[in-house]
Write an enzyme that holds these catalytic residues in place. Structure first.
Site, short mmCIF file in Angstrom:
data_model
loop_
_atom_site.label_atom_id
_atom_site.label_comp_id
_atom_site.label_asym_id
_atom_site.label_seq_id
_atom_site.Cartn_x
_atom_site.Cartn_y
_atom_site.Cartn_z
N HIS A 58 33.38 40.66 53.33
CA HIS A 58 34.23 41.90 53.97
C HIS A 58 32.64 42.57 54.94
O HIS A 58 33.29 42.72 56.20
CB HIS A 58 35.09 43.07 53.90
CG HIS A 58 36.23 42.67 53.86
ND1 HIS A 58 37.12 41.00 53.79
CD2 HIS A 58 37.52 42.86 52.22
CE1 HIS A 58 38.20 40.82 52.59
NE2 HIS A 58 38.44 42.20 52.45
N GLU B 215 37.18 53.85 50.37
CA GLU B 215 38.61 53.91 49.91
C GLU B 215 39.15 54.51 49.47
O GLU B 215 38.11 55.71 48.18
CB GLU B 215 39.07 52.50 48.86
CG GLU B 215 38.85 51.38 49.85
CD GLU B 215 39.54 50.04 49.02
OE1 GLU B 215 40.90 49.61 49.90
OE2 GLU B 215 39.09 49.33 48.31
C1 BG6 Z 1 40.52 43.16 49.91
C2 BG6 Z 1 40.20 43.39 48.18
O1 BG6 Z 1 40.55 42.22 50.11
O2 BG6 Z 1 40.30 44.66 50.81
C3 BG6 Z 1 40.84 45.31 48.43
O3 BG6 Z 1 40.65 42.58 47.07
C4 BG6 Z 1 40.61 46.04 49.03
O4 BG6 Z 1 40.11 46.14 47.03
C5 BG6 Z 1 41.38 45.36 50.56
O5 BG6 Z 1 40.86 47.15 49.08
C6 BG6 Z 1 39.99 46.51 51.87
O6 BG6 Z 1 41.34 45.80 52.39
P1 BG6 Z 1 41.82 46.79 53.98
O7 BG6 Z 1 42.33 45.89 55.29
O8 BG6 Z 1 43.08 47.56 53.33
O9 BG6 Z 1 40.65 47.92 54.41
#
Ligand code: BG6
Length: 475
Positions: free
Chosen positions: A250, A226
């Site tokens: 995830h 990220e």
């Molecule tokens: C969330 C986390 O579960 O997933 C966040 O708490 C993270 O920190 C996010 O940024 C990422 O999800 P996506 O869908 O934006 O990739």
């Protein structure tokens, strides 16, 4: 087209509706489902929060959220949607509130003319889970009208516990209050389109299924990178850290889909059991934790509001893991994630072994030509197969080329891809638990992660510059 199991009058109650998740994801997802005619024909949405809103004020809030999201639907459609939207003010820890909510839901059922299904969505900080679960159960709100009509379901967001023990305590409580079929534990990554496509790709293509093992695969990389930092979430994040925030859930879920065995059938129970089995076989690369883990924190993190000035919470991690089974023994899986990095990229790269000898000019053993399958999950959604071809001309040089399936350029992908939260809500209403984590998955994932967290302090915390690729140490 509405599935028959979806098209039954349903009331959706969202606890903490005015928070970030409600505003950014849930209200837009519910409206999109409505606009695409995927919600039941008869539905009610009840926002529940502490703020002193009337139904009208809440509807204005919902209207603003829909507009802010840039929806270009006619006002008439938004107004029709809003007619089904209501608000109940209350405190999560006040049992009286739940009695009032129960009476209000009763009135809504009367207006519908029958007992509706009830879906309770906990869009609240994890510290409130236990109180809400207990009060929901104690007030009788989650008791279905009968075996045949008016199911009740609870949707709960991660993080599901902080470690093995807290996760088990929470799960035991849930198990006492509800049946497993009523509990929908969300991991929104499972609902992302390309993530769902992993099993289809593996098990619907005879050209990949037979080579999906240690004989042909060299290594697998799973990255959730990220470019945003922890933003305004300092206080929450500092207690959690990257491994709990996205690693335990995830990233492990993506790993499970890449590595699981062929499920006996497509029933949710079989698929969930297949994923749990992967977690049960996961091992870190080495007993010496330093050899299996890189842990990092971006420069400046400690001065974020809500973060302890001497914080050692990781904002980056990389793990080298192995799966101890016949299919994968000896194949490293690298799991990596971080905040404030130079790019936003979520992908899974499966590297195949080099073919030797290769039909290429380089001597045996010295060429670098291997195949790769890449599942790109963010920012683009696509699947790419890297192969090698002869460069046109009189030499025998070989060049890499990609075959790819890109949702944006695909005729069927042109209808905008559903947001993961649309899928989550739709599947919960349909009663399909495939994309939700089971109690076994929660336990097995924490069984792998908790021993790492317990030895976290024994690893060096490496500071990295914001906007970089993270700590430089390789595994
Ligand atoms: C969330 C986390 O579960 O997933 C966040 O708490 C993270 O920190 C996010 O940024 C990422 O999800 P996506 O869908 O934006 O990739």
């Amino acid at each position: 087209m509405k599935l028959p199991q979806v098209n039954f009058p349903t009331t959706i109650v969202i606890f903490g509706v005015t928070g970030d998740l409600g505003r950014k994801k849930l209200i837009p997802a519910l409206f999109d489902l409505y606009a695409k005619e995927y919600l039941p024909t008869t539905f009610r949405i009840v926002g529940f929060a502490r703020k002193e809103y009337s139904h009208e004020v809440f509807r204005a809030f919902v209207r603003d959220v829909i507009r802010e999201r840039g929806h270009h639907h006619p006002d008439e459609m938004i107004n029709d949607f809003l007619e089904n939207v209501f608000y109940q003010q209350g405190l999560f820890d006040d049992i009286h509130t739940y009695t009032v909510l129960s009476e209000f839901l009763g009135q809504l059922d009367l207006s519908v003319g029958q007992c509706t299904n009830k879906l309770f969505y906990l869009a609240v900080p994890p510290a409130s889970y236990q109180t809400i679960f207990q009060n929901l159960a104690q007030s009788g709100l989650t008791i279905p009208c009968s075996d045949a009509v008016g199911w009740t379901r609870v949707l709960v967001e991660k993080p599901f516990g902080k470690d093995l023990q807290t996760a088990q305590e929470l799960d035991m409580l849930l198990g006492e209050l509800f049946q497993e079929k009523q509990i929908f534990r969300i991991d929104h990554y499972l609902a992302k389109e390309t993530v769902q496509n992993i099993l289809t790709f593996r098990f619907s293509n005879n050209i990949f299924d037979p080579v999906w093992n240690r004989e042909w695969i060299e290594k697998v990389e799973i990255k959730l990178l990220e470019n945003i930092d922890v933003q305004t979430r300092g206080a929450f994040y500092d207690d959690v850290g990257a491994l709990r925030d996205v690693g335990q859930n995830h990233i492990l879920q993506m790993l499970a889909l890449i590595a699981m065995e062929h499920p006996e059938n497509l029933q949710a129970d079989h698929i969930r059991a297949g994923r749990a089995k992967v977690f049960q076989s996961l091992r870190l690369a080495d007993d010496d934790i330093e050899k299996g883990v890189v842990r990092g924190q971006y420069e400046g993190y400690a001065s974020v509001e809500g973060v302890r000035p001497d914080s050692t919470t990781e904002t980056y991690f990389k793990l080298k893991t192995f799966i101890e089974n016949d299919r994968w023994r000896g194949v490293p899986f690298y799991l990596e994630s971080g905040k404030a990095l130079g790019e936003r990229k979520v992908e899974i790269v499966v590297h195949f072994k080099k073919i030797d000898p290769c039909f290429c000019p380089q001597p045996h053993g010295l060429h670098k030509h291997s195949n790769m399958v890449t599942f790109s999950i963010q920012p683009e959604e696509k699947i790419t197969v890297r192969f090698w071809a002869k460069r046109p001309g009189i030499t025998s040089e070989i060049i890499p080329r990609d075959l790819s399936f890109d949702y944006a350029g695909d005729a069927d992908g042109k209808e905008s891809l559903p947001d993961a939260y649309e899928k989550v809500l739709f599947d919960c209403i349909a009663g399909d638990q495939t994309l939700f984590t089971s109690t076994d998955e929660v336990r097995a994932s924490w069984e792998f992660i908790t021993p790492i967290l317990e030895r976290w302090d024994a690893t060096k915390l490496e500071v990295y510059t914001k906007g970089s690729a993270g700590p430089e140490r390789e595994l």
